[in-house]
Motif scaffolding. Structure first.
Motif, PDB file in Angstrom:
ATOM      1  N   ASP A   1      31.868  40.454  20.204  1.00 30.87           N
ATOM      2  CA  ASP A   1      32.870  40.666  21.261  1.00 30.87           C
ATOM      3  C   ASP A   1      32.292  41.332  22.506  1.00 30.87           C
ATOM      4  O   ASP A   1      33.041  41.663  23.433  1.00 30.87           O
ATOM      5  N   LEU A   2      30.986  41.526  22.548  1.00 28.10           N
ATOM      6  CA  LEU A   2      30.395  42.276  23.657  1.00 28.10           C
ATOM      7  C   LEU A   2      30.658  41.599  25.007  1.00 28.10           C
ATOM      8  O   LEU A   2      31.097  42.253  25.964  1.00 28.10           O
ATOM      9  N   GLU A   3      30.422  40.312  25.101  1.00 27.90           N
ATOM     10  CA  GLU A   3      30.636  39.617  26.376  1.00 27.90           C
ATOM     11  C   GLU A   3      32.116  39.622  26.751  1.00 27.90           C
ATOM     12  O   GLU A   3      32.464  39.757  27.933  1.00 27.90           O
ATOM     13  N   TRP A   4      32.988  39.484  25.762  1.00 27.37           N
ATOM     14  CA  TRP A   4      34.434  39.491  26.031  1.00 27.37           C
ATOM     15  C   TRP A   4      34.845  40.850  26.585  1.00 27.37           C
ATOM     16  O   TRP A   4      35.610  40.925  27.560  1.00 27.37           O
ATOM     17  N   VAL A   5      34.346  41.920  25.981  1.00 23.93           N
ATOM     18  CA  VAL A   5      34.667  43.268  26.455  1.00 23.93           C
ATOM     19  C   VAL A   5      34.169  43.445  27.885  1.00 23.93           C
ATOM     20  O   VAL A   5      34.867  44.015  28.737  1.00 23.93           O
ATOM     21  N   ALA A   6      32.981  42.947  28.167  1.00 28.44           N
ATOM     22  CA  ALA A   6      32.437  43.052  29.523  1.00 28.44           C
ATOM     23  C   ALA A   6      33.369  42.392  30.529  1.00 28.44           C
ATOM     24  O   ALA A   6      33.616  42.924  31.621  1.00 28.44           O
ATOM     25  N   GLY A   7      33.910  41.215  30.177  1.00 36.41           N
ATOM     26  CA  GLY A   7      34.841  40.538  31.065  1.00 36.41           C
ATOM     27  C   GLY A   7      36.120  41.321  31.280  1.00 36.41           C
ATOM     28  O   GLY A   7      36.650  41.383  32.399  1.00 36.41           O
ATOM     29  N   VAL A   8      36.626  41.948  30.228  1.00 37.11           N
ATOM     30  CA  VAL A   8      37.877  42.711  30.326  1.00 37.11           C
ATOM     31  C   VAL A   8      37.715  43.940  31.205  1.00 37.11           C
ATOM     32  O   VAL A   8      38.595  44.261  32.015  1.00 37.11           O
ATOM     33  N   VAL A   9      36.597  44.630  31.074  1.00 35.33           N
ATOM     34  CA  VAL A   9      36.411  45.869  31.840  1.00 35.33           C
ATOM     35  C   VAL A   9      35.791  45.602  33.207  1.00 35.33           C
ATOM     36  O   VAL A   9      35.629  46.529  34.005  1.00 35.33           O
ATOM     37  N   GLY A  10      35.453  44.329  33.484  1.00 36.68           N
ATOM     38  CA  GLY A  10      34.921  43.979  34.800  1.00 36.68           C
ATOM     39  C   GLY A  10      33.525  44.483  35.050  1.00 36.68           C
ATOM     40  O   GLY A  10      33.205  44.970  36.140  1.00 36.68           O
ATOM     41  N   ALA A  11      32.669  44.387  34.021  1.00 38.35           N
ATOM     42  CA  ALA A  11      31.294  44.866  34.149  1.00 38.35           C
ATOM     43  C   ALA A  11      30.353  43.855  33.497  1.00 38.35           C
ATOM     44  O   ALA A  11      30.780  42.992  32.726  1.00 38.35           O
ATOM     45  N   SER A  12      29.069  43.985  33.789  1.00 28.90           N
ATOM     46  CA  SER A  12      28.079  43.151  33.121  1.00 28.90           C
ATOM     47  C   SER A  12      27.870  43.648  31.696  1.00 28.90           C
ATOM     48  O   SER A  12      28.230  44.785  31.349  1.00 28.90           O
ATOM     49  N   VAL A  13      27.273  42.800  30.867  1.00 35.95           N
ATOM     50  CA  VAL A  13      26.955  43.209  29.503  1.00 35.95           C
ATOM     51  C   VAL A  13      26.030  44.422  29.519  1.00 35.95           C
ATOM     52  O   VAL A  13      26.217  45.381  28.750  1.00 35.95           O
TER      53      VAL A  13
ATOM     54  N   VAL B   1      26.764  48.187  27.809  1.00 36.02           N
ATOM     55  CA  VAL B   1      25.837  48.876  26.902  1.00 36.02           C
ATOM     56  C   VAL B   1      25.457  50.238  27.480  1.00 36.02           C
ATOM     57  O   VAL B   1      25.404  51.243  26.762  1.00 36.02           O
ATOM     58  N   ARG B   2      25.205  50.284  28.779  1.00 35.62           N
ATOM     59  CA  ARG B   2      24.844  51.558  29.413  1.00 35.62           C
ATOM     60  C   ARG B   2      25.962  52.582  29.260  1.00 35.62           C
ATOM     61  O   ARG B   2      25.714  53.750  28.932  1.00 35.62           O
ATOM     62  N   LEU B   3      27.213  52.157  29.466  1.00 38.80           N
ATOM     63  CA  LEU B   3      28.345  53.070  29.357  1.00 38.80           C
ATOM     64  C   LEU B   3      28.530  53.555  27.920  1.00 38.80           C
ATOM     65  O   LEU B   3      28.856  54.722  27.685  1.00 38.80           O
TER      66      LEU B   3
ATOM     67  N   GLU C   1      33.471  55.270  28.892  1.00 41.75           N
ATOM     68  CA  GLU C   1      34.223  55.385  30.139  1.00 41.75           C
ATOM     69  C   GLU C   1      34.341  54.005  30.794  1.00 41.75           C
ATOM     70  O   GLU C   1      33.737  53.733  31.823  1.00 41.75           O
ATOM     71  N   PHE C   2      35.142  53.143  30.187  1.00 43.79           N
ATOM     72  CA  PHE C   2      35.311  51.792  30.710  1.00 43.79           C
ATOM     73  C   PHE C   2      36.277  51.719  31.891  1.00 43.79           C
ATOM     74  O   PHE C   2      36.247  50.776  32.658  1.00 43.79           O
ATOM     75  N   GLY C   3      37.173  52.672  32.006  1.00 44.18           N
ATOM     76  CA  GLY C   3      38.154  52.662  33.085  1.00 44.18           C
ATOM     77  C   GLY C   3      39.459  51.997  32.719  1.00 44.18           C
ATOM     78  O   GLY C   3      40.516  52.324  33.274  1.00 44.18           O
ATOM     79  N   VAL C   4      39.420  51.048  31.776  1.00 45.07           N
ATOM     80  CA  VAL C   4      40.637  50.377  31.311  1.00 45.07           C
ATOM     81  C   VAL C   4      40.588  50.321  29.789  1.00 45.07           C
ATOM     82  O   VAL C   4      39.498  50.269  29.193  1.00 45.07           O
ATOM     83  N   PRO C   5      41.751  50.323  29.130  1.00 41.28           N
ATOM     84  CA  PRO C   5      41.756  50.192  27.673  1.00 41.28           C
ATOM     85  C   PRO C   5      41.349  48.792  27.243  1.00 41.28           C
ATOM     86  O   PRO C   5      41.594  47.816  27.948  1.00 41.28           O
TER      87      PRO C   5
END
Length: 247
Positions: free
Chosen positions: A110-122, A126-128, A152-156
């Motif tokens: 789900d890593l790429e999906w999470v990246a899309g939801v939080v509006g960040a790169s993969v 990982v850095r966050l 600290e993604f900024g969004v749930p």
């Protein structure tokens, strides 16, 4: 040192015939959480006869007792004698654990999906995840999973619409504003972003401290994730999870 005190209110309600739910209410969530774990530790010292079992969460404690030897009213009276105004200066005991993680791919579907939801790169996700220590707030099911504060993604992060029937042991997953480390294979609706090669569940009944805990961590501990590649993951596979600086 001047000790500040914050008033906390206790609410006690029955949970069936052999348990009580003790909720601690207050304005500061961290103070409430610390009070909950102080209360659970106090109850688990064995001063109450017969012995009760106290399981702390974020803002409440489940207190189980033997109804053949005592009553809920007796346990309630004992609990109300506890001072619910926690000392801000007394922290929950804490240790540090470093957790290697293989992110993405089969280890983190789900890593790429999470990246899309939080509006960040993969890479940024990982850095966050690895940017800070994650406080273990409580142990959840199954098998004492470590429930921590999230990155600290900024969004749930939404959960899966249909939970997976099996997530492997060592899965590192996120949902809402939390993260979780799963010690055993189990169903899960959380978003799996990686997997640690470390063995978490203790089957020999003892850890390096002599404790009979089934996992090598407790609420109040802090975990720090760091990324590893497939080669390092394979080399670390099966190594027991331990506290930092363990000799």
């Amino acid at each position: 040192m001047t000790v500040m005190r914050t008033t906390a209110k206790i609410d006690i309600s029955p949970c069936g015939d052999a348990a009580l739910r003790v909720t601690v209410d207050g304005d500061d969530t961290d103070v409430v959480w610390a009070a909950v774990h102080r209360l659970a530790e106090w109850l688990n010292r064995g001063d109450i006869h017969p012995t009760v079992s106290a399981v702390p969460t974020y803002d409440a404690v489940l207190v189980e007792f033997d109804p053949y030897h005592t009553t809920g009213d007796a346990i309630m009276s004992y609990i109300r004698s506890w001072d619910a105004a926690p000392d801000v200066g007394s922290a929950v005991p804490s240790g540090g654990i470093d957790v290697p993680v293989l992110f993405g791919g089969d280890a983190g579907p789900d890593l790429e999906w999470v990246a899309g939801v939080v509006g960040a790169s993969v890479a940024e996700v990982v850095r966050l995840v690895c940017a800070k220590d994650h406080l273990i707030r409580c142990l959840g099911g199954p098998a004492a999973s470590a429930m921590t504060d999230g990155p600290e993604f900024g969004v749930p992060v939404p959960r899966l619409a249909t939970p997976r029937l099996r997530v492997p042991p060592g899965a590192i997953s996120v949902a809402g504003r939390q993260a979780v480390i799963g010690p055993v294979a189990a169903p899960s609706g959380w978003r799996q972003i990686g997997r640690t090669p470390l063995t978490i569940l203790r089957t020999d009944g003892s850890d390096h401290t002599g404790s009979d805990a089934v996992v090598p961590y407790r609420p109040g501990d802090r975990v720090r994730f760091f990324p590893v590649d497939e080669g390092t993951y394979a080399a670390l596979l099966g190594v027991p999870m331990r506290y930092r600086n363990h000799g």
